[in-house]
Design a protein around this motif. Structure first.
Motif, PDB file in Angstrom:
ATOM      1  N   THR A 254      46.324 -41.890 -23.210  1.00  0.00           N
ATOM      2  CA  THR A 254      47.060 -40.663 -22.909  1.00  0.00           C
ATOM      3  C   THR A 254      46.283 -39.897 -21.840  1.00  0.00           C
ATOM      4  O   THR A 254      45.105 -40.156 -21.612  1.00  0.00           O
ATOM      5  CB  THR A 254      47.200 -39.770 -24.156  1.00  0.00           C
ATOM      6  N   PRO A 255      46.930 -38.930 -21.176  1.00  0.00           N
ATOM      7  CA  PRO A 255      46.166 -38.052 -20.282  1.00  0.00           C
ATOM      8  C   PRO A 255      45.104 -37.308 -21.088  1.00  0.00           C
ATOM      9  O   PRO A 255      45.435 -36.514 -21.966  1.00  0.00           O
ATOM     10  CB  PRO A 255      47.224 -37.102 -19.720  1.00  0.00           C
ATOM     11  N   LEU A 256      43.840 -37.588 -20.806  1.00  0.00           N
ATOM     12  CA  LEU A 256      42.757 -37.035 -21.618  1.00  0.00           C
ATOM     13  C   LEU A 256      41.853 -36.157 -20.759  1.00  0.00           C
ATOM     14  O   LEU A 256      41.715 -34.958 -21.006  1.00  0.00           O
ATOM     15  CB  LEU A 256      41.959 -38.156 -22.271  1.00  0.00           C
ATOM     16  N   TYR A 257      41.253 -36.766 -19.745  1.00  0.00           N
ATOM     17  CA  TYR A 257      40.414 -35.996 -18.832  1.00  0.00           C
ATOM     18  C   TYR A 257      41.261 -35.249 -17.794  1.00  0.00           C
ATOM     19  O   TYR A 257      40.792 -34.290 -17.192  1.00  0.00           O
ATOM     20  CB  TYR A 257      39.412 -36.916 -18.116  1.00  0.00           C
ATOM     21  N   GLU A 258      42.509 -35.684 -17.609  1.00  0.00           N
ATOM     22  CA  GLU A 258      43.385 -35.095 -16.598  1.00  0.00           C
ATOM     23  C   GLU A 258      44.479 -34.257 -17.251  1.00  0.00           C
ATOM     24  O   GLU A 258      44.816 -34.438 -18.426  1.00  0.00           O
ATOM     25  CB  GLU A 258      44.018 -36.189 -15.750  1.00  0.00           C
ATOM     26  N   TYR A 259      45.027 -33.299 -16.482  1.00  0.00           N
ATOM     27  CA  TYR A 259      46.207 -32.569 -16.931  1.00  0.00           C
ATOM     28  C   TYR A 259      47.365 -33.551 -17.120  1.00  0.00           C
ATOM     29  O   TYR A 259      47.552 -34.484 -16.330  1.00  0.00           O
ATOM     30  CB  TYR A 259      46.621 -31.524 -15.902  1.00  0.00           C
ATOM     31  N   ALA A 260      48.170 -33.334 -18.146  1.00  0.00           N
ATOM     32  CA  ALA A 260      49.262 -34.256 -18.452  1.00  0.00           C
ATOM     33  C   ALA A 260      50.411 -34.148 -17.455  1.00  0.00           C
ATOM     34  O   ALA A 260      51.008 -35.155 -17.065  1.00  0.00           O
ATOM     35  CB  ALA A 260      49.780 -34.004 -19.875  1.00  0.00           C
ATOM     36  N   ASP A 261      50.739 -32.930 -17.026  1.00  0.00           N
ATOM     37  CA  ASP A 261      51.857 -32.729 -16.108  1.00  0.00           C
ATOM     38  C   ASP A 261      51.406 -33.057 -14.684  1.00  0.00           C
ATOM     39  O   ASP A 261      50.461 -32.450 -14.179  1.00  0.00           O
ATOM     40  CB  ASP A 261      52.336 -31.275 -16.181  1.00  0.00           C
ATOM     41  N   TRP A 270      45.498 -37.655  -2.222  1.00  0.00           N
ATOM     42  CA  TRP A 270      44.320 -38.493  -2.453  1.00  0.00           C
ATOM     43  C   TRP A 270      44.549 -39.583  -3.497  1.00  0.00           C
ATOM     44  O   TRP A 270      43.653 -40.394  -3.749  1.00  0.00           O
ATOM     45  CB  TRP A 270      43.135 -37.625  -2.892  1.00  0.00           C
ATOM     46  N   ASN A 271      45.738 -39.596  -4.122  1.00  0.00           N
ATOM     47  CA  ASN A 271      46.031 -40.554  -5.194  1.00  0.00           C
ATOM     48  C   ASN A 271      44.963 -40.486  -6.283  1.00  0.00           C
ATOM     49  O   ASN A 271      44.398 -41.491  -6.710  1.00  0.00           O
ATOM     50  CB  ASN A 271      46.147 -41.980  -4.650  1.00  0.00           C
ATOM     51  N   THR A 272      44.692 -39.272  -6.735  1.00  0.00           N
ATOM     52  CA  THR A 272      43.688 -39.053  -7.777  1.00  0.00           C
ATOM     53  C   THR A 272      44.237 -38.104  -8.834  1.00  0.00           C
ATOM     54  O   THR A 272      45.213 -37.393  -8.603  1.00  0.00           O
ATOM     55  CB  THR A 272      42.402 -38.447  -7.183  1.00  0.00           C
ATOM     56  N   TYR A 273      43.566 -38.112  -9.989  1.00  0.00           N
ATOM     57  CA  TYR A 273      43.908 -37.189 -11.063  1.00  0.00           C
ATOM     58  C   TYR A 273      43.014 -35.948 -10.993  1.00  0.00           C
ATOM     59  O   TYR A 273      41.877 -36.000 -10.514  1.00  0.00           O
ATOM     60  CB  TYR A 273      43.738 -37.858 -12.423  1.00  0.00           C
ATOM     61  N   ILE A 274      43.539 -34.850 -11.517  1.00  0.00           N
ATOM     62  CA  ILE A 274      42.824 -33.574 -11.541  1.00  0.00           C
ATOM     63  C   ILE A 274      42.335 -33.315 -12.959  1.00  0.00           C
ATOM     64  O   ILE A 274      43.097 -33.422 -13.923  1.00  0.00           O
ATOM     65  CB  ILE A 274      43.740 -32.425 -11.076  1.00  0.00           C
ATOM     66  N   PHE A 275      41.065 -32.966 -13.077  1.00  0.00           N
ATOM     67  CA  PHE A 275      40.492 -32.684 -14.393  1.00  0.00           C
ATOM     68  C   PHE A 275      41.230 -31.539 -15.080  1.00  0.00           C
ATOM     69  O   PHE A 275      41.638 -30.560 -14.442  1.00  0.00           O
ATOM     70  CB  PHE A 275      39.016 -32.320 -14.258  1.00  0.00           C
ATOM     71  N   ASP A 276      41.354 -31.656 -16.393  1.00  0.00           N
ATOM     72  CA  ASP A 276      41.954 -30.603 -17.228  1.00  0.00           C
ATOM     73  C   ASP A 276      40.858 -29.615 -17.614  1.00  0.00           C
ATOM     74  O   ASP A 276      40.139 -29.815 -18.596  1.00  0.00           O
ATOM     75  CB  ASP A 276      42.591 -31.233 -18.469  1.00  0.00           C
ATOM     76  N   TYR A 277      40.744 -28.541 -16.835  1.00  0.00           N
ATOM     77  CA  TYR A 277      39.680 -27.554 -17.067  1.00  0.00           C
ATOM     78  C   TYR A 277      39.943 -26.669 -18.278  1.00  0.00           C
ATOM     79  O   TYR A 277      39.105 -25.847 -18.637  1.00  0.00           O
ATOM     80  CB  TYR A 277      39.515 -26.686 -15.815  1.00  0.00           C
ATOM     81  N   GLY A 278      41.092 -26.858 -18.907  1.00  0.00           N
ATOM     82  CA  GLY A 278      41.378 -26.117 -20.124  1.00  0.00           C
ATOM     83  C   GLY A 278      40.847 -26.775 -21.382  1.00  0.00           C
ATOM     84  O   GLY A 278      40.886 -26.188 -22.464  1.00  0.00           O
ATOM     85  N   ARG A 279      40.338 -27.995 -21.280  1.00  0.00           N
ATOM     86  CA  ARG A 279      39.765 -28.709 -22.438  1.00  0.00           C
ATOM     87  C   ARG A 279      38.258 -28.489 -22.472  1.00  0.00           C
ATOM     88  O   ARG A 279      37.558 -28.765 -21.495  1.00  0.00           O
ATOM     89  CB  ARG A 279      40.041 -30.209 -22.334  1.00  0.00           C
ATOM     90  N   ASN A 280      37.760 -28.034 -23.589  1.00  0.00           N
ATOM     91  CA  ASN A 280      36.313 -27.846 -23.732  1.00  0.00           C
ATOM     92  C   ASN A 280      35.554 -29.148 -23.520  1.00  0.00           C
ATOM     93  O   ASN A 280      34.463 -29.158 -22.942  1.00  0.00           O
ATOM     94  CB  ASN A 280      35.989 -27.289 -25.124  1.00  0.00           C
ATOM     95  N   GLU A 281      36.130 -30.258 -24.005  1.00  0.00           N
ATOM     96  CA  GLU A 281      35.430 -31.531 -23.875  1.00  0.00           C
ATOM     97  C   GLU A 281      35.290 -31.953 -22.414  1.00  0.00           C
ATOM     98  O   GLU A 281      34.313 -32.594 -22.032  1.00  0.00           O
ATOM     99  CB  GLU A 281      36.175 -32.616 -24.661  1.00  0.00           C
ATOM    100  N   VAL A 282      36.295 -31.625 -21.595  1.00  0.00           N
ATOM    101  CA  VAL A 282      36.231 -31.961 -20.169  1.00  0.00           C
ATOM    102  C   VAL A 282      35.226 -31.062 -19.465  1.00  0.00           C
ATOM    103  O   VAL A 282      34.434 -31.516 -18.630  1.00  0.00           O
ATOM    104  CB  VAL A 282      37.632 -31.853 -19.533  1.00  0.00           C
TER     105      VAL A 282
END
Length: 630
Positions: A254-261, A270-282
């Motif tokens: 599932t989207p874990l390190y990245e935002y789901a939307d 850049w064909n890359t994922y963006i980190f989910d800065y709202g997750r404490n674990e990230v």
């Protein structure tokens, strides 16, 4: 490295992003449990159905070492048969039943590409830089001159392979020491899958790339640079990560390190994922990575890549999701950057955190909580204006005169680094010397003047490798720098100029202590657009020591040009970019005695011979008197 027990209390601290280093718990650690030595593995995969650790120790059999589900989505296993130096991965079955072998996000070492397994790696290293680490300081009034370097292509071995970090330490260390730089900044040295990415699509945020050796080899590099008095900065990429299936992307299915939307979590450019800065674990993962480099590898600072892409939800996208206030700012990313700067400065005293930020976002270098808390920001506006002027046909520069004065309007709003980076000499942009118009001599003269103005303009300095000797072709990451050029007098002359500019910059407080002060630079003449001549004073507010800079930015010789000066008496030349040592004509000056006649709003003036496309730097022979200082 100290490892922590795998228990509820430490998991709770990690989840709440406390100051516990996450790699002290997660990843692979050699431990002894119940008298048996083995390796303890731990990974975060909260949505996985099943996780096992596979590797050389079990024949890559996913049934031998299943991992136990722990609190907060973590998984753990102790493997007695695992040993240092063995390869491993986590075999993760996601909620949809698909099973994929994943690298360890906290892996300390990886196989040389194109292989990508994590490697169990714990080795001792003896540091000898205690004095440097205790005394280092990144005070804003210090001289900071940075040599930006892509280590894999700076110099290759005779067979075209990558140089080992230890060999690089000696060759690069000797080179930048002779040039007088204070710091080396390495492009993407963290593990990445593709050479052509320059290291900006990171898969191993806790490991130096194995292309050039082991983590201990990299530590040797840093330790040796410190022994020479050279600081080490690294480019660090918390804004996005690659979509490679074996790495962070959809880590537990599932989207874990990245935002789901994807409107928030995917970079189409850049064909890359963006980190989910709202997750404490990230947030924990990213800040832990920064601390790993600053603490365990003793690096002196990080240049945070692509900060603008993190700050704005609409960055390079037509469709985006507003924040809770309806605005375009990514509030979670802003909170992350503030936390990053607070923690790194607390846990790694004296470190330098620099933002590559290209917008007018306010307070980038303002301390938290009122600003983002970075130490420095790249002066992208200065870079764009200066290069636009420099590439203009000299006959039309009078219409663009303001491009070299506008920076002075806002230069004290942030702590700036004047960065001429790798981005300016690739993808058809040409090398710096080739950007100038005219024949080869006039290109070099214009380039020497460009460097003279850059080094005497307020702001710390950064120049990309190869530009210090006027590399003719633009940078090619697949080949070494064209070192034969240093044997050619016209290229050696540029090298000599950069060396002498760095020497003066480090020795003269008036060239750096007032970078962030209005009185650190005072215009003498900013409006002679017809002649394209600029004159200004760099001043040390503490001692009132100052130097005069006069730049003639057209290929026209100007004899007996009058420049106002604040003090009478005799003057001497500190540096002339037209000197024969630098490849110029060596234009001679008349007697440098200030005439007692006002000019440019000053009480005295000098008559100067301004060589074509040159910068002339002078200082009064007699130091200011007490009354003059007042």
């Amino acid at each position: 490295m100290t490892t922590l027990p795998l228990d509820h209390g430490h998991l709770q601290k990690l989840v709440t992003a406390d100051l516990v280093r996450p790699d002290q718990l997660l990843g692979a650690h050699i431990v002894t449990e119940n008298g048996v030595q083995g390796v303890r593995f731990a990974v975060w995969a909260p949505n996985a159905q099943h996780v096992s650790v596979v590797g050389d120790f079990n024949g890559w059999n996913g049934f031998d070492n299943p991992m136990q589900r722990l609190d907060f989505g973590f998984w753990g296993a102790f493997v007695p048969s695992a040993q240092n130096g063995q390869r491993y991965k986590f075999r993760v079955t996601g909620p949809n039943g698909q099973t994929i072998d994943k690298i360890d996000p906290y892996g300390a070492f990886f196989e040389v590409r194109p292989a990508n397994s994590s490697i169990i790696w714990e080795q001792d290293f003896t540091w000898s830089d205690d004095g440097w680490m205790k005394e280092r300081s990144q005070g804003f009034e210090q001289a900071v001159s940075i040599y930006e370097c892509h280590a894999p292509s700076w110099m290759k071995t005779s067979d075209g392979w990558f140089m080992n970090y230890r060999d690089l330490a000696h060759k690069l260390g000797e080179y930048v020491t002779d040039l007088g730089y204070t710091h080396v900044e390495l492009l993407g040295v963290m593990e990445h899958p593709f050479d052509g990415s320059w290291g900006y699509q990171v898969t191993g945020y806790y490991a130096p790339t194995s292309r050039m050796g082991s983590p201990e080899d990299f530590k040797y590099f840093v330790n040796h640079m410190h022994s020479l008095g050279i600081g080490v900065l690294l480019d660090w990429v918390p804004g996005h990560f690659p979509t490679d299936e074996f790495a962070l992307a959809h880590y537990d299915g599932t989207p874990l390190y990245e935002y789901a939307d994807p409107r928030k979590g995917y970079h189409y450019d850049w064909n890359t994922y963006i980190f989910d800065y709202g997750r404490n674990e990230v947030v924990m993962f990213l800040i832990g990575s920064a601390l790993k480099w600053l603490q365990d590898f003793h690096v002196d600072g990080l240049r945070v890549d692509a900060v603008a892409s993190m700050l704005y939800l609409d960055f390079s996208r037509d469709e985006w999701i507003p924040n809770i206030h309806g605005g375009r700012e990514n509030l979670e990313a802003i909170a992350f950057l503030k936390r990053l700067n607070e923690v790194t400065h607390h846990m790694a005293p004296g470190c330098m955190i620099v933002a590559e930020e290209s917008t007018a976002f306010a307070g980038v270098t303002t301390p938290t909580p009122f600003g983002l808390g970075f130490d420095y920001k790249w002066a992208m506006g200065w870079m764009n204006d200066t290069l636009a002027y420099y590439q203009q046909d000299p006959i039309y520069r009078k219409y663009e005169h303001h491009k070299l004065t506008f920076y002075n309007v806002y230069r004290t709003t942030e702590n700036y680094v004047l960065a001429i980076s790798h981005d300016e000499v690739v993808h058809g942009k040409k090398s710096l010397v080739s950007k100038a118009l005219g024949d080869w001599y006039n290109q070099r003269a214009s380039y020497r003047a460009f460097l003279g103005m850059m080094w005497t303009t307020p702001g710390k300095k950064l120049l990309f490798m190869g530009q210090e000797f006027a590399q003719g072709n633009e940078w090619n990451e697949a080949a070494s720098l064209p070192w034969y050029m240093l044997d050619l007098p016209e290229h050696r002359g540029i090298y000599n100029l950069v060396r002498d500019l760095n020497k003066l910059y480090r020795e003269r407080p008036d060239w750096h202590v007032g970078d962030t002060r209005d009185d650190g630079m005072l215009w003498i003449s900013a409006d002679d657009s017809e002649s394209s001549v600029y004159a200004y004073v760099r001043r040390d507010y503490q001692t009132n020591r100052w130097s005069l800079v006069v730049a003639n930015m057209t290929p026209v010789y100007r004899k007996d040009y009058a420049v106002g000066v604040p003090q009478g008496g005799e003057y001497r030349v500190l540096l002339n970019t037209d000197d024969s040592e630098y490849g110029g004509f060596g234009t001679q000056q008349p007697p440098l005695i200030a005439l007692e006649e006002g000019w440019h709003g000053q009480l005295h003036h000098l008559k100067l011979n301004l060589p074509p496309s040159s910068v002339l730097i002078l200082e009064p022979v007699q130091k200011p008197t007490v009354s003059e200082e007042r």
